[in-house]
Design an enzyme around this catalytic site. Sequence first.
Site, short mmCIF file in Angstrom:
data_model
loop_
_atom_site.label_atom_id
_atom_site.label_comp_id
_atom_site.label_asym_id
_atom_site.label_seq_id
_atom_site.Cartn_x
_atom_site.Cartn_y
_atom_site.Cartn_z
CG ASP A 10 7.73 5.21 -0.32
OD1 ASP A 10 7.21 4.77 0.73
OD2 ASP A 10 7.16 5.16 -1.43
CB ILE A 11 8.59 3.34 5.10
CG1 ILE A 11 9.14 2.32 6.09
CG2 ILE A 11 7.08 3.25 4.99
CD1 ILE A 11 8.81 2.62 7.53
CG ASN A 24 -6.56 5.45 12.15
OD1 ASN A 24 -7.35 4.53 12.35
ND2 ASN A 24 -6.37 5.98 10.94
N GLY A 32 -1.00 10.06 5.02
CA GLY A 32 0.42 9.97 5.36
C GLY A 32 1.02 8.61 5.04
CG ASP A 34 -2.54 4.21 8.05
OD1 ASP A 34 -2.33 3.02 7.72
OD2 ASP A 34 -3.51 4.56 8.75
CB SER A 119 3.37 10.79 16.81
OG SER A 119 2.41 9.93 17.34
CB THR A 120 6.80 13.61 13.31
OG1 THR A 120 6.99 12.84 12.12
CG2 THR A 120 7.59 13.01 14.44
N GLY A 121 3.58 13.64 11.85
CA GLY A 121 2.81 14.24 10.75
C GLY A 121 1.47 14.75 11.28
CB VAL A 122 -1.94 13.40 10.70
CG1 VAL A 122 -3.35 13.66 11.20
CG2 VAL A 122 -1.91 13.37 9.19
N1 AR6 Z 1 7.52 6.68 3.98
C1 AR6 Z 1 8.09 7.12 5.13
N2 AR6 Z 1 7.59 8.13 5.86
C2 AR6 Z 1 6.48 8.74 5.39
C3 AR6 Z 1 5.83 8.36 4.20
C4 AR6 Z 1 6.39 7.27 3.48
N3 AR6 Z 1 5.86 6.82 2.34
N4 AR6 Z 1 4.75 9.17 4.02
C5 AR6 Z 1 4.74 10.05 5.05
N5 AR6 Z 1 5.77 9.79 5.88
P1 AR6 Z 1 1.91 10.61 9.42
P2 AR6 Z 1 1.21 10.33 12.30
C6 AR6 Z 1 6.17 10.49 7.12
O1 AR6 Z 1 1.01 11.80 9.30
O2 AR6 Z 1 1.66 11.71 12.58
C7 AR6 Z 1 -2.76 8.86 9.25
O3 AR6 Z 1 -3.91 9.38 8.65
C8 AR6 Z 1 5.65 11.87 7.36
O4 AR6 Z 1 6.38 12.82 6.58
O5 AR6 Z 1 1.88 9.60 8.35
O6 AR6 Z 1 1.61 9.22 13.22
C9 AR6 Z 1 -3.08 7.69 10.16
O7 AR6 Z 1 -4.18 6.92 9.69
C10 AR6 Z 1 5.92 12.03 8.85
O8 AR6 Z 1 7.29 12.38 9.06
O9 AR6 Z 1 1.61 9.80 10.82
C11 AR6 Z 1 -3.37 8.34 11.47
O10 AR6 Z 1 -4.72 8.76 11.54
C12 AR6 Z 1 5.72 10.61 9.38
O11 AR6 Z 1 5.69 9.76 8.23
C13 AR6 Z 1 -2.46 9.53 11.47
O12 AR6 Z 1 -2.21 9.84 10.11
C14 AR6 Z 1 4.45 10.41 10.17
O13 AR6 Z 1 3.39 11.18 9.61
C15 AR6 Z 1 -1.14 9.21 12.13
O14 AR6 Z 1 -0.38 10.38 12.23
#
Ligand code: AR6
Length: 167
Positions: A10-11, A24, A32, A34, A119-122
């Site tokens: 967890d970062i 965003n 996520g 954020d 960018s690899t999540g949402v």
């Molecule tokens: N620590 C480290 N990595 C994490 C954590 C954490 N606590 N939680 C999730 N991840 P995402 P995006 C990973 O969706 O694709 C938000 O709503 C997750 O598993 O967080 O850039 C923003 O407000 C994945 O591998 O970010 C934007 O609207 C990575 O973080 C949008 O999502 C990125 O996933 C950004 O989407």
Amino acid sequence: MARLEVVQGDITREAVDAIVNAANSSLRGGGGVDGAIHWAAGPRLKEAGAALAPCLPGDAVATPAFDLDPPIRHVIHTVGPVWKGGTRDEASVLASCYRRSLEVADSLGARSVAFPAISTGVFGYPPEEAARIAVDTVRTVPTRVELIRLVAYDRPTYELLTAALEG
Ligand code: AR6
């Protein structure tokens, strides 16, 4: 040259000077990573982010870390590309996120920085290509940062980042 590490976790728990947020453009929080960072930093992060918004895709800006545990002192907010099938220059926008975040880290005097897999999540970026861009970019950008840690939340991302690091 910075030391480059890949870890799983967890970062918000990383013992570094600055953590990067996959935000965003509104900089007001979201889901996520954020959401996790805003939850841990407390409500002042949203106020500070809103005052700096909008942040365009590929750019980065910094706020204090507020209630995050020391040694984290800064949050660097970057906005990744939304994946559109590779038709919108997503790769260069993603590389720019890593490059601009390191430039901001330099301007803050941060010696250690942790990145999530932007960018690899949402935002839906294919994780293998994203891992390669992350590693290639942080390896080649000139920086005074001494330690760069790529933080995978899940095991598959950890494995992709490790493969990119060794490849
Ligand atoms: N620590 C480290 N990595 C994490 C954590 C954490 N606590 N939680 C999730 N991840 P995402 P995006 C990973 O969706 O694709 C938000 O709503 C997750 O598993 O967080 O850039 C923003 O407000 C994945 O591998 O970010 C934007 O609207 C990575 O973080 C949008 O999502 C990125 O996933 C950004 O989407």
